[in-house]
Design an enzyme around this catalytic site. Sequence first.
Site, PDB file in Angstrom:
ATOM      1  N   ASP A 132       0.895   8.602 -16.258  1.00  0.00           N
ATOM      2  CA  ASP A 132       1.362   8.014 -14.797  1.00  0.00           C
ATOM      3  C   ASP A 132       2.129   8.929 -14.087  1.00  0.00           C
ATOM      4  O   ASP A 132       2.439  10.177 -14.623  1.00  0.00           O
ATOM      5  CB  ASP A 132       2.626   6.917 -15.035  1.00  0.00           C
ATOM      6  CG  ASP A 132       1.852   5.613 -15.682  1.00  0.00           C
ATOM      7  OD1 ASP A 132       0.895   5.574 -15.806  1.00  0.00           O
ATOM      8  OD2 ASP A 132       2.961   4.632 -16.071  1.00  0.00           O
ATOM      9  N   ARG A 182      -6.549   8.759 -11.785  1.00  0.00           N
ATOM     10  CA  ARG A 182      -6.216   7.387 -11.226  1.00  0.00           C
ATOM     11  C   ARG A 182      -5.617   7.755  -9.796  1.00  0.00           C
ATOM     12  O   ARG A 182      -4.639   8.188  -9.740  1.00  0.00           O
ATOM     13  CB  ARG A 182      -5.294   6.689 -12.228  1.00  0.00           C
ATOM     14  CG  ARG A 182      -4.919   5.463 -11.671  1.00  0.00           C
ATOM     15  CD  ARG A 182      -3.715   4.728 -12.100  1.00  0.00           C
ATOM     16  NE  ARG A 182      -3.940   4.682 -13.469  1.00  0.00           N
ATOM     17  CZ  ARG A 182      -2.744   4.499 -14.478  1.00  0.00           C
ATOM     18  NH1 ARG A 182      -1.469   4.945 -14.183  1.00  0.00           N
ATOM     19  NH2 ARG A 182      -2.911   4.311 -15.740  1.00  0.00           N
TER      20      ARG A 182
HETATM   21  C1  FAD Z   1      -3.496   0.441 -12.612  1.00  0.00           C
HETATM   22  C2  FAD Z   1      -2.274   0.876 -11.663  1.00  0.00           C
HETATM   23  C3  FAD Z   1      -1.373   2.024 -12.134  1.00  0.00           C
HETATM   24  C4  FAD Z   1      -0.605   2.483 -11.301  1.00  0.00           C
HETATM   25  N1  FAD Z   1       0.232   3.464 -11.809  1.00  0.00           N
HETATM   26  C5  FAD Z   1       0.957   4.269 -10.802  1.00  0.00           C
HETATM   27  C6  FAD Z   1       1.580   5.472 -10.945  1.00  0.00           C
HETATM   28  O1  FAD Z   1       1.243   6.052 -12.150  1.00  0.00           O
HETATM   29  N2  FAD Z   1       2.608   5.722 -10.290  1.00  0.00           N
HETATM   30  C7  FAD Z   1       2.736   5.224  -9.070  1.00  0.00           C
HETATM   31  O2  FAD Z   1       3.648   5.728  -8.353  1.00  0.00           O
HETATM   32  N3  FAD Z   1       2.384   3.901  -8.680  1.00  0.00           N
HETATM   33  C8  FAD Z   1       1.462   3.326  -9.692  1.00  0.00           C
HETATM   34  N4  FAD Z   1       0.616   2.241  -9.320  1.00  0.00           N
HETATM   35  C9  FAD Z   1       1.365   1.231  -8.303  1.00  0.00           C
HETATM   36  C10 FAD Z   1       0.849   1.590  -6.843  1.00  0.00           C
HETATM   37  O3  FAD Z   1       1.246   3.075  -6.389  1.00  0.00           O
HETATM   38  C11 FAD Z   1       1.220   0.666  -5.780  1.00  0.00           C
HETATM   39  O4  FAD Z   1       2.406   0.692  -5.653  1.00  0.00           O
HETATM   40  C12 FAD Z   1       0.742  -0.559  -6.169  1.00  0.00           C
HETATM   41  O5  FAD Z   1      -0.713  -0.774  -6.751  1.00  0.00           O
HETATM   42  C13 FAD Z   1       0.511  -1.251  -4.775  1.00  0.00           C
HETATM   43  O6  FAD Z   1      -0.446  -0.843  -3.869  1.00  0.00           O
HETATM   44  P1  FAD Z   1      -2.017  -1.296  -3.580  1.00  0.00           P
HETATM   45  O7  FAD Z   1      -2.851  -0.427  -3.768  1.00  0.00           O
HETATM   46  O8  FAD Z   1      -2.164  -2.611  -4.471  1.00  0.00           O
HETATM   47  O9  FAD Z   1      -2.106  -2.151  -2.053  1.00  0.00           O
HETATM   48  P2  FAD Z   1      -0.900  -2.784  -1.197  1.00  0.00           P
HETATM   49  O10 FAD Z   1      -1.062  -2.407   0.351  1.00  0.00           O
HETATM   50  O11 FAD Z   1       0.527  -2.551  -1.680  1.00  0.00           O
HETATM   51  O12 FAD Z   1      -0.962  -4.292  -1.598  1.00  0.00           O
HETATM   52  C14 FAD Z   1      -2.603  -4.784  -1.358  1.00  0.00           C
HETATM   53  C15 FAD Z   1      -2.628  -6.138  -1.966  1.00  0.00           C
HETATM   54  O13 FAD Z   1      -2.566  -6.334  -3.346  1.00  0.00           O
HETATM   55  C16 FAD Z   1      -1.604  -7.413  -3.662  1.00  0.00           C
HETATM   56  N5  FAD Z   1      -0.401  -6.841  -4.361  1.00  0.00           N
HETATM   57  C17 FAD Z   1       0.010  -5.342  -4.293  1.00  0.00           C
HETATM   58  N6  FAD Z   1       1.132  -5.332  -4.983  1.00  0.00           N
HETATM   59  C18 FAD Z   1       1.551  -6.504  -5.519  1.00  0.00           C
HETATM   60  C19 FAD Z   1       2.679  -6.794  -6.137  1.00  0.00           C
HETATM   61  N7  FAD Z   1       3.665  -6.176  -6.648  1.00  0.00           N
HETATM   62  N8  FAD Z   1       2.720  -8.257  -6.364  1.00  0.00           N
HETATM   63  C20 FAD Z   1       1.825  -9.174  -6.022  1.00  0.00           C
HETATM   64  N9  FAD Z   1       0.645  -8.715  -5.264  1.00  0.00           N
HETATM   65  C21 FAD Z   1       0.609  -7.561  -4.944  1.00  0.00           C
HETATM   66  C22 FAD Z   1      -1.337  -8.316  -2.490  1.00  0.00           C
HETATM   67  O14 FAD Z   1      -2.231  -8.912  -2.346  1.00  0.00           O
HETATM   68  C23 FAD Z   1      -1.359  -7.155  -1.300  1.00  0.00           C
HETATM   69  O15 FAD Z   1      -1.404  -7.743  -0.219  1.00  0.00           O
HETATM   70  C24 FAD Z   1      -0.223   1.726 -10.168  1.00  0.00           C
HETATM   71  C25 FAD Z   1      -1.129   0.886  -9.849  1.00  0.00           C
HETATM   72  C26 FAD Z   1      -2.095   0.268 -10.395  1.00  0.00           C
HETATM   73  C27 FAD Z   1      -2.958  -0.640 -10.017  1.00  0.00           C
END
Ligand code: FAD
Length: 305
Positions: A132, A182
Amino acid sequence: MFGPLILAAARSPRMRGLVTGVPLTRGVVDRFIAGEGLDDVLGAVRELTDAGLSVTLDHLGEDTVEAGQAAAARDAYLALFELLGSAGLAAGGDASLKLSALGQALDAGLALGHAQDICAAASEAGMTVTLDMEDHTTVDSTLETLGKLRGDFPWVGVAVQSMLRRTAGDLRDLAHEGSRVRLVKGAYAEPASVAYQDRASIDRAYVRDLRLLMEGDGHPMIGSHDPRIIEIALALASVTERPADTYEFQMLYGIRADEQRRLADAGQRMRVYVPYGADWYGYFMRRLAERPANLAFFLRSFVSR
Ligand SMILES: Cc1cc2nc3c(=O)[nH]c(=O)nc-3n(C[C@H](O)[C@H](O)[C@H](O)COP(=O)(O)OP(=O)(O)OC[C@H]3O[C@@H](n4cnc5c(N)ncnc54)[C@H](O)[C@@H]3O)c2cc1C
């Protein structure tokens, strides 16, 4: 508007005591976390894999300040691999590691040693490992550790965050053959000097980075729930003529579960990030910060009591 405040609270010991001390927080937490024990995680993995999804498992914990705690985090992964192996659920699985849980802030050599033990055990079990990415102060040391791990375990993956201005540069080094990367937007509160601040700039950076990965020779892991990002990724896969087994989508446990299944049913590879364990506070607070509706749901659970 509340995002930065919640992310600050995620680092506050006082808030941690308040939030984790309230029994009914549990009901909200359960939406995002598979459970505290190994039995819980086994049940979640079985359910997801039965539905045709892959998993990456995160034993919750971060910001370890004692060597004993770092060793315990390593041992938790070793126990997990053993259990998955004996249940016939290990093959094709992945483990997500936070180097801060393995003692990165105490001593990068200590964290590297623990990560090597975890990679060796993962390899034996037929699994892979992905690092991560945590806040921007840890990126250099995480990439350095990645380089060392890949010497023995070339399949080790890493997360990179589009919100960081440096990421496009990092990707030029990372998007080579066999490299598992990722791509996520980034979940930490970062200063404007190192990170894009507004949603539109972060999304634009994500698309630019995604293009670099999809046009490169590595194995892109698209870590996003954003419907527009998913559409763009599918379009890029088509334009670059990438077979579906050369990239994968990844989403978090409990978020857009229907979409996870829809993509898998459509022949896409979908891996679900499954967090488990007792130290859920930091992870949970980042999920609240991402979406105001989650915070409202959390607060309502107190009021409706
Ligand atoms: C598999 C995976 C691993 C990750 N690993 C890391 C990492 O190592 N380091 C790091 O900094 N971040 C990590 N993240 C988190 C990432 O950085 C984002 O904060 C998170 O994925 C939200 O961004 P999004 O791309 O989904 O888009 P967004 O624009 O935030 O969300 C798009 C849509 O997704 C849905 N959604 C998003 N988040 C949520 C939530 N919390 N609850 C409910 N619905 C939601 C909603 O429908 C929203 O409208 C990871 C995410 C994933 C999916």
